[in-house]
Enzyme design. Structure first.
Site, short mmCIF file in Angstrom:
data_model
loop_
_atom_site.label_atom_id
_atom_site.label_comp_id
_atom_site.label_asym_id
_atom_site.label_seq_id
_atom_site.Cartn_x
_atom_site.Cartn_y
_atom_site.Cartn_z
N GLU A 175 35.94 39.06 17.51
CA GLU A 175 34.99 38.78 16.42
C GLU A 175 35.74 38.41 15.14
O GLU A 175 36.10 39.30 14.36
CB GLU A 175 34.08 40.00 16.19
CG GLU A 175 33.06 39.76 15.09
CD GLU A 175 32.10 40.93 14.88
OE1 GLU A 175 32.26 41.99 15.51
OE2 GLU A 175 31.18 40.78 14.05
N LYS A 217 32.81 36.19 19.39
CA LYS A 217 31.66 36.61 18.57
C LYS A 217 31.85 36.06 17.15
O LYS A 217 32.43 36.73 16.29
CB LYS A 217 31.57 38.14 18.56
CG LYS A 217 30.46 38.69 17.67
CD LYS A 217 30.11 40.12 18.00
CE LYS A 217 29.14 40.69 16.98
NZ LYS A 217 28.49 41.92 17.40
N SER A 259 24.74 38.61 13.60
CA SER A 259 23.65 38.16 12.72
C SER A 259 24.08 38.15 11.25
O SER A 259 23.54 37.37 10.46
CB SER A 259 22.38 38.99 12.93
OG SER A 259 22.54 40.35 12.65
N GLY A 260 25.00 39.01 10.87
CA GLY A 260 25.69 38.89 9.58
C GLY A 260 24.87 39.02 8.31
O GLY A 260 25.31 38.58 7.26
N GLY A 261 23.67 39.59 8.39
CA GLY A 261 22.85 39.74 7.19
C GLY A 261 21.65 38.80 7.18
O GLY A 261 20.85 38.82 6.24
N ARG A 290 22.00 44.34 13.06
CA ARG A 290 20.81 44.42 12.19
C ARG A 290 19.63 43.60 12.70
O ARG A 290 18.49 44.05 12.64
CB ARG A 290 21.17 43.97 10.77
CG ARG A 290 21.96 45.00 10.01
CD ARG A 290 22.70 44.41 8.84
NE ARG A 290 23.86 43.64 9.24
CZ ARG A 290 24.70 43.03 8.39
NH1 ARG A 290 24.47 43.10 7.10
NH2 ARG A 290 25.75 42.36 8.82
P1 13P Z 1 25.23 42.26 12.59
O1 13P Z 1 24.47 41.49 13.66
O2 13P Z 1 24.37 43.26 11.87
O3 13P Z 1 26.02 41.37 11.70
O4 13P Z 1 26.26 43.17 13.38
C1 13P Z 1 26.99 42.62 14.40
C2 13P Z 1 28.31 43.26 14.46
O5 13P Z 1 28.67 43.77 15.50
C3 13P Z 1 29.19 43.23 13.28
O6 13P Z 1 30.47 43.65 13.63
#
Ligand code: 13P
Length: 336
Positions: A175, A217, A259-261, A290
């Site tokens: 990621e 990711k 999803s990142g916010g 989230r």
């Molecule tokens: P979000 O989808 O809330 O960004 O979280 C994914 C995640 O695993 C962040 O490391």
């Protein structure tokens, strides 16, 4: 087909995606306190167990990423959490980094830690039933950043992590997240994300990672959350697909976005269009934290004993994401 490739494909094929339930205790405390629930090991498990026992685990969710606390807990019926997830037909995974810390010789950037003792920790997680792992490198974006230093050090760490994970027989989720924070344009995000991903694969190849046994990711290509850049969802999807087509080697089985916010609906709609415009061989699905949990958490916080009601909301969200992972979602389906 190698065993790692099979595991990776099982997690992300047939419209399935990943539930990222690996918030650290600090992050989970913020999420729970924001909905006025006290954060304890018991409350963190109570919410997560409600999700893990939902019908969508196994049906729409192919993998669940756990946090160290959770993988060591037992369910209310005394079962190992990994067994509970496996029985539903999903694969348990584990976040193995220990968080992003200040990067020496850079004023604002971060380096993700957790390599020391990782080989031993991985063996323990494998014994507990984990078959995939996650490590997040995080990049801020503005005219100076991400710096070459941040890209070099984080790519190196992501590759060292991946090598140890594959050695232990598990699939690494890699990621490299370019954050949404800032006033940058979508094109800035495109160029910086492409560079970050290319640097990451240079290092993965150098460190002899089996690219057929990983899941990437990444972030989607979006303008910063304080940007005045007006961009349509269609453009977000075409820029995201272009970025990945140009910077990711063909061997990898698939991509699972964070999803990142983004809101739940934004993350679903964007993924749907990405799949409609996907002219690559890669599976493109979700690995949302989230954007899968927000509505369920809000409902649960006010109705802690209503397990079925919470699961209904979560199942619907997972179903919508699964449709989006196949390019079959529409806003009308949301309210059916
Ligand atoms: P979000 O989808 O809330 O960004 O979280 C994914 C995640 O695993 C962040 O490391």
């Amino acid at each position: 087909m190698t065993e790692l490739n099979k595991v990776a494909l099982k997690i992300i094929s047939d419209g399935k995606g990943i539930l990222a339930a690996d918030e650290s205790n600090g992050t989970m405390t913020k999420r729970l306190e924001a909905v006025n629930v006290g954060s304890t090991p018991e409350s963190r498990l109570a919410f997560r167990e409600t999700l893990f026992l939902s019908e969508s685990i196994g049906e729409y969710i192919g993998g669940v990423i756990l946090y160290d606390e959770t993988i060591n807990q037992r369910s209310s019926s005394g079962e190992l959490i990994t067994d509970m997830i496996s029985k539903s037909g999903a694969i348990p995974g584990i976040k193995v980094d220990t968080g992003a810390k200040t990067l020496a010789n850079s004023d604002e950037e971060k380096i993700t830690e957790g390599l020391d003792g990782l080989r031993e920790r991985l063996k323990k997680y494998y014994k507990l039933g984990a078959r995939f792992t996650k490590w997040r490198g995080v990049y801020i974006i503005n005219k100076n950043y991400p710096s070459k230093l941040a890209m070099h050090t984080n790519s190196h760490a992501l590759a060292r992590y991946s090598a140890l994970v594959q050695e232990c027989g598990m699939v690494p989720i890699i990621e490299p997240e370019v954050l949404m924070d800032g006033n940058h344009s979508a094109d800035d995000c495109l160029s910086k994300t492409s560079e970050v991903i290319k640097r990451c694969f240079d290092e993965l190849i150098l460190q002899k990672i089996d690219l057929t046994g990983i899941i990437l990711k990444p972030n989607m290509i979006l303008p910063g959350n304080n940007s005045s850049d007006q961009i349509s969802k269609e453009e977000i999807s075409t820029k995201t697909v272009k970025c990945l087509k140009d910077s990711v080697p063909n061997e990898i089985p698939g991509i699972a976005f964070l999803s990142g916010g983004q809101s739940e609906i934004e993350a679903t709609e964007n993924l749907n269009l990405i799949n409609k415009n996907n002219n690559t061989e890669f599976l493109m699905t979700y690995s949302y934290g989230r954007a899968l949990q927000q509505s369920a958490l809000k409902f649960w916080s006010k109705n802690i004993n209503d397990i079925k009601g919470t699961q209904k909301i979560f199942n619907n969200r997972a179903k919508m994401c699964s449709l989006a992972a196949q390019g079959k979602w529409s806003s009308e389906l949301e309210n059916k």
